[in-house]
Design an enzyme around this catalytic site. Structure first.
Site, PDB file in Angstrom:
ATOM      1  N   HIS A   1      -1.288   4.743 -10.624  1.00  0.00           N
ATOM      2  CA  HIS A   1      -1.106   3.857  -9.472  1.00  0.00           C
ATOM      3  C   HIS A   1      -1.516   2.445  -9.909  1.00  0.00           C
ATOM      4  O   HIS A   1      -2.501   2.273 -10.648  1.00  0.00           O
ATOM      5  CB  HIS A   1      -1.948   4.314  -8.276  1.00  0.00           C
ATOM      6  CG  HIS A   1      -1.295   5.428  -7.497  1.00  0.00           C
ATOM      7  ND1 HIS A   1      -1.998   6.295  -6.692  1.00  0.00           N
ATOM      8  CD2 HIS A   1       0.016   5.796  -7.411  1.00  0.00           C
ATOM      9  CE1 HIS A   1      -1.148   7.149  -6.134  1.00  0.00           C
ATOM     10  NE2 HIS A   1       0.070   6.877  -6.554  1.00  0.00           N
TER      11      HIS A   1
ATOM     12  N   ASP B   1      -3.035  -0.115  -8.771  1.00  0.00           N
ATOM     13  CA  ASP B   1      -4.373  -0.707  -8.612  1.00  0.00           C
ATOM     14  C   ASP B   1      -5.361  -0.201  -9.666  1.00  0.00           C
ATOM     15  O   ASP B   1      -6.511  -0.643  -9.702  1.00  0.00           O
ATOM     16  CB  ASP B   1      -4.911  -0.483  -7.180  1.00  0.00           C
ATOM     17  CG  ASP B   1      -4.942   0.970  -6.758  1.00  0.00           C
ATOM     18  OD1 ASP B   1      -3.970   1.703  -7.056  1.00  0.00           O
ATOM     19  OD2 ASP B   1      -5.927   1.386  -6.121  1.00  0.00           O
TER      20      ASP B   1
HETATM   21 ZN   LIG Z   1      -6.415   3.475  -6.087  1.00  0.00          ZN
HETATM   22 ZN   LIG Z   2      -4.193   6.212  -6.360  1.00  0.00          ZN
END
Ligand SMILES: [Zn+2]
Ligand SMILES: [Zn+2]
Length: 320
Positions: free
Chosen positions: A65, A67
């Site tokens: 992901h 982030d």
């Molecule tokens: Zn995250």
């Molecule tokens: Zn995540």
């Protein structure tokens, strides 16, 4: 001898001006490791000048992901500009190699240092990295895509030799090493001095577990049992329990329950949803289940020290 974790980012996926996305620096006896690399991690490394990015030996990515990984290519590129020559190893789920390769190719970037990608099996608890100071294990987590937590376990250090015995028995360097490794001392007349009369126990090896992102799962309890320091995501509070379940995250209350059940030394919170303008609510909720909790904050370092017993010292960004 140092064993410390510096928090670089405790934000979740939606950006805010309060937080930086996930990243942490773990330093164990001069060996440094980066865990997750959200967007702008390299700026955090510049901001907290007491950290030494050139010392990073390996990077551990929990999942792909954005982030947790969007800062990686930029940071590697900057390492190249800074003239890095030392090899770097990057561990993470399958897809990591492709992610790096595509970005390198289309941007025409080239790294002047060896960069070795290790795609790990996120379903098993296994040792994936080892050097003279530390072993790192993968921790299977439950999230929307393949995700692994990481357990850092210090190697057992040598026994403490009682200084007076060195002169008393006129020990040579080789002998001192053998005694520190646990051997008995054999004197010229063949009499034996047992090791317990020459040494004292060294501090127990220290450990840190990183668990983000994940839905609450008790399957990790055996892996994080009695770790000195646990960073566990607390994306939401109880008021968003349904949202936590749907998006496969954990609430502050649930993370604290895991910390209590695993009898960890200390829990650090983080990965705060942008829905919460103030983070104190996470601390308050966690403290209802477990009393050794600290609010994860950017720039703060958790140092594991030995003062007759294990203690955790929280050091602010300006105290270095
Ligand atoms: Zn995250
Ligand atoms: Zn995540």
């Amino acid at each position: 001898v140092e064993f410390k974790v510096t928090i670089l980012g405790v934000g979740a996926a939606v950006p805010t001006l309060q937080h930086h996305p996930s990243s942490q620096m773990v330093t164990i006896r001069n060996h440094s490791f980066l865990v997750d690399c959200g967007e702008g991690t390299q700026m955090q490394l510049l901001k907290y000048a007491f950290l030494k990015p050139s010392r990073i030996r390996a990077i551990f990515i929990s999942h792909l992901h954005g982030d947790h990984v969007f800062g990686l290519i930029g940071m590697l590129h900057s390492f190249a500009l800074q003239g890095r020559q030392d090899r770097i190893d990057i561990y993470g789920p399958s897809g990591l190699q492709q992610l790096i390769d595509v970005q390198m190719k289309v941007t025409g970037a080239q790294l002047p240092f060896p960069c070795v990608i290790h795609q790990i099996d996120c379903q098993t608890f296994q040792c994936i990295y080892e050097d003279s100071k530390v072993a790192v294990w993968s921790i299977p987590l439950r999230h929307r895509i393949e995700t692994s937590g990481y357990l850092f376990r210090e190697k057992q250090v040598a026994r403490n030799i009682i200084p007076e015995t060195i002169d008393q028995y006129q020990m040579a360097y080789q002998t001192i090493r053998a005694v520190k490794a646990g051997e008995d001392l054999v004197l010229p007349d063949k009499s034996v001095i047992p090791n317990k009369d020459l040494t004292t126990d060294p501090p127990a090896p220290r450990s840190f577990a990183y668990c983000s992102d994940t839905r609450y799962t008790e399957t990790i309890l055996p892996y994080i049992k009695e770790v000195d320091l646990l960073y566990h995501e607390t994306t939401f509070c109880e008021d968003n329990q349904a949202k936590a379940e749907k998006t496969m995250h954990t609430t502050a209350k649930e993370a604290a329950i895991l910390a209590r059940k695993a009898e960890v030394g200390y829990l650090i919170t983080g990965h705060y949803s942008s829905r919460y303008p103030k983070t104190e609510v996470f601390l308050k909720e966690a403290l209802e289940e477990f009393d050794r909790v600290s609010l994860g904050e950017e720039g703060y370092t958790y140092s594991l020290e030995w003062k007759g017993k294990r203690v955790v010292k929280k050091v602010g960004p300006l105290e270095h």
